[in-house]
Design a protein around this motif. Structure first.
Motif, PDB file in Angstrom:
ATOM      1  N   GLY A   1      39.919  42.046  45.583  1.00 27.93           N
ATOM      2  CA  GLY A   1      38.676  42.963  44.946  1.00 27.93           C
ATOM      3  C   GLY A   1      38.120  42.098  43.983  1.00 27.93           C
ATOM      4  N   PHE A   2      37.147  42.683  43.312  1.00 22.64           N
ATOM      5  CA  PHE A   2      36.300  42.086  42.245  1.00 22.64           C
ATOM      6  C   PHE A   2      36.820  42.961  40.875  1.00 22.64           C
ATOM      7  N   VAL A   3      36.795  42.018  39.940  1.00 23.71           N
ATOM      8  CA  VAL A   3      36.991  42.720  38.413  1.00 23.71           C
ATOM      9  C   VAL A   3      36.081  42.217  37.473  1.00 23.71           C
ATOM     10  N   LEU A   4      35.639  43.048  36.589  1.00 25.43           N
ATOM     11  CA  LEU A   4      34.678  42.721  35.471  1.00 25.43           C
ATOM     12  C   LEU A   4      35.169  43.282  34.201  1.00 25.43           C
ATOM     13  N   ILE A   5      35.518  41.969  33.182  1.00 29.41           N
ATOM     14  CA  ILE A   5      36.143  42.685  31.915  1.00 29.41           C
ATOM     15  C   ILE A   5      35.091  42.254  30.873  1.00 29.41           C
ATOM     16  N   TYR A   6      34.532  43.458  30.357  1.00 28.97           N
ATOM     17  CA  TYR A   6      33.584  43.477  29.295  1.00 28.97           C
ATOM     18  C   TYR A   6      34.073  43.012  28.103  1.00 28.97           C
ATOM     19  N   ASP A   7      33.155  42.500  27.032  1.00 28.58           N
ATOM     20  CA  ASP A   7      33.433  42.316  25.782  1.00 28.58           C
ATOM     21  C   ASP A   7      33.429  43.328  24.828  1.00 28.58           C
TER      22      ASP A   7
ATOM     23  N   MET B   1      62.836  49.608  49.642  1.00 28.19           N
ATOM     24  CA  MET B   1      61.444  49.640  49.210  1.00 28.19           C
ATOM     25  C   MET B   1      61.152  48.914  48.176  1.00 28.19           C
ATOM     26  N   ALA B   2      60.028  48.260  47.924  1.00 24.17           N
ATOM     27  CA  ALA B   2      59.655  47.384  46.793  1.00 24.17           C
ATOM     28  C   ALA B   2      58.907  48.294  45.717  1.00 24.17           C
ATOM     29  N   ASP B   3      58.870  48.053  44.315  1.00 23.26           N
ATOM     30  CA  ASP B   3      58.549  48.737  43.518  1.00 23.26           C
ATOM     31  C   ASP B   3      57.180  47.802  43.074  1.00 23.26           C
ATOM     32  N   ALA B   4      56.582  48.319  41.803  1.00 30.30           N
ATOM     33  CA  ALA B   4      55.359  47.963  41.229  1.00 30.30           C
ATOM     34  C   ALA B   4      55.879  46.587  40.556  1.00 30.30           C
ATOM     35  N   SER B   5      56.966  46.233  40.290  1.00 28.84           N
ATOM     36  CA  SER B   5      57.521  45.043  39.540  1.00 28.84           C
ATOM     37  C   SER B   5      57.051  43.721  40.420  1.00 28.84           C
ATOM     38  N   THR B   6      57.369  44.075  41.829  1.00 30.22           N
ATOM     39  CA  THR B   6      57.165  42.965  42.739  1.00 30.22           C
ATOM     40  C   THR B   6      55.683  42.643  42.871  1.00 30.22           C
ATOM     41  N   VAL B   7      54.856  43.264  42.315  1.00 33.13           N
ATOM     42  CA  VAL B   7      53.523  43.021  42.520  1.00 33.13           C
ATOM     43  C   VAL B   7      53.159  41.707  41.874  1.00 33.13           C
ATOM     44  N   THR B   8      52.420  40.798  42.573  1.00 32.27           N
ATOM     45  CA  THR B   8      51.544  39.776  41.914  1.00 32.27           C
ATOM     46  C   THR B   8      50.176  39.655  41.850  1.00 32.27           C
ATOM     47  N   ILE B   9      49.651  39.313  40.956  1.00 32.91           N
ATOM     48  CA  ILE B   9      48.124  39.525  40.599  1.00 32.91           C
ATOM     49  C   ILE B   9      47.431  38.005  40.554  1.00 32.91           C
ATOM     50  N   ARG B  10      46.505  37.407  41.225  1.00 24.81           N
ATOM     51  CA  ARG B  10      46.142  36.172  41.004  1.00 24.81           C
ATOM     52  C   ARG B  10      44.824  36.282  40.894  1.00 24.81           C
ATOM     53  N   THR B  11      43.817  35.432  40.087  1.00 23.74           N
ATOM     54  CA  THR B  11      42.470  35.732  39.733  1.00 23.74           C
ATOM     55  C   THR B  11      42.145  34.321  40.243  1.00 23.74           C
ATOM     56  N   ARG B  12      40.762  34.361  40.909  1.00 24.63           N
ATOM     57  CA  ARG B  12      40.048  33.174  41.337  1.00 24.63           C
ATOM     58  C   ARG B  12      38.516  33.434  41.204  1.00 24.63           C
ATOM     59  N   LYS B  13      37.524  32.219  41.414  1.00 25.89           N
ATOM     60  CA  LYS B  13      36.458  32.272  41.203  1.00 25.89           C
ATOM     61  C   LYS B  13      36.060  32.965  39.668  1.00 25.89           C
ATOM     62  N   PHE B  14      36.769  32.602  38.773  1.00 27.49           N
ATOM     63  CA  PHE B  14      36.474  33.340  37.343  1.00 27.49           C
ATOM     64  C   PHE B  14      35.424  32.584  36.741  1.00 27.49           C
ATOM     65  N   ILE B  15      34.508  33.529  36.350  1.00 27.34           N
ATOM     66  CA  ILE B  15      33.270  32.895  35.436  1.00 27.34           C
ATOM     67  C   ILE B  15      32.997  33.997  34.204  1.00 27.34           C
ATOM     68  N   THR B  16      32.826  33.321  33.059  1.00 22.99           N
ATOM     69  CA  THR B  16      32.090  33.990  31.714  1.00 22.99           C
ATOM     70  C   THR B  16      30.792  33.879  32.040  1.00 22.99           C
ATOM     71  N   ASN B  17      30.535  35.231  31.975  1.00 20.90           N
ATOM     72  CA  ASN B  17      28.809  35.644  32.030  1.00 20.90           C
ATOM     73  C   ASN B  17      28.686  36.032  30.591  1.00 20.90           C
ATOM     74  N   ARG B  18      27.971  35.089  29.989  1.00 19.57           N
ATOM     75  CA  ARG B  18      27.584  35.483  28.724  1.00 19.57           C
ATOM     76  C   ARG B  18      26.242  36.219  28.478  1.00 19.57           C
ATOM     77  N   LEU B  19      25.396  36.121  29.603  1.00 21.30           N
ATOM     78  CA  LEU B  19      24.317  37.239  29.645  1.00 21.30           C
ATOM     79  C   LEU B  19      24.467  38.578  29.596  1.00 21.30           C
ATOM     80  N   LEU B  20      25.613  38.832  30.592  1.00 20.78           N
ATOM     81  CA  LEU B  20      25.768  40.193  30.817  1.00 20.78           C
ATOM     82  C   LEU B  20      27.407  40.444  29.942  1.00 20.78           C
ATOM     83  N   GLN B  21      27.737  39.877  29.111  1.00 22.82           N
ATOM     84  CA  GLN B  21      28.792  39.695  28.022  1.00 22.82           C
ATOM     85  C   GLN B  21      30.139  40.484  28.617  1.00 22.82           C
TER      86      GLN B  21
END
Length: 135
Positions: free
Chosen positions: A73-79, A1-21
């Motif tokens: 899924g979608f991720v937001l990272i706030y300042d 059985m696999a564990d959490a170390s075999t997980v890969t996370i890739r991001t795409r459609k990255f945008i820096t949204n200055r208006l919404l910080q």
């Protein structure tokens, strides 16, 4: 059985949204052998990659592809926490732990209160509702 170390996370459609910080992106999580990856684990991994606190990373809308092994899924990272509280919807702030859910009476109690209010007429109706809400 696999564990959490075999997980890969890739991001795409990255945008820096200055208006919404914030930074916003679509995230692909590849998790072979695992049913799924929790949002808390996604938050921790992305906070390390983007060198920020895990509180400021807000993942949502994850869907697992048919057959498993991959979720998107979608991720937001706030300042800052203030920016997150200002722009995020309340339900997400409650999920994140920034706010407490408003406590309210049970469904049955609300319906009973509504039906008792129906029995009074005219201006007495408003008074009865106020009295019921105090109880």
């Amino acid at each position: 059985m696999a564990d959490a170390s075999t997980v890969t996370i890739r991001t795409r459609k990255f945008i820096t949204n200055r208006l919404l910080q914030r930074k916003q992106m679509v995230v692909d999580v590849i998790h072979p052998g695992l049913a799924n990856l929790s949002k808390v684990e996604v938050r921790e991994k992305l906070s390390k990659v983007f060198k920020t606190e895990s509180d400021l990373v807000i993942p949502f809308g994850f869907r697992t592809q048919f057959g498993g092994g991959r979720s998107t899924g979608f991720v937001l990272i706030y300042d800052s926490v203030d920016a997150a509280k200002k722009f995020e919807p309340k339900f997400r702030l409650i999920r994140q732990g920034f706010m407490e859910a408003a406590s309210r009476a049970s469904r049955k109690q609300r319906k009973e209160r509504k039906n008792r209010g129906k029995k009074t007429r005219g201006t007495g109706r408003a008074k009865a509702r106020k009295a019921q809400k105090k109880n």
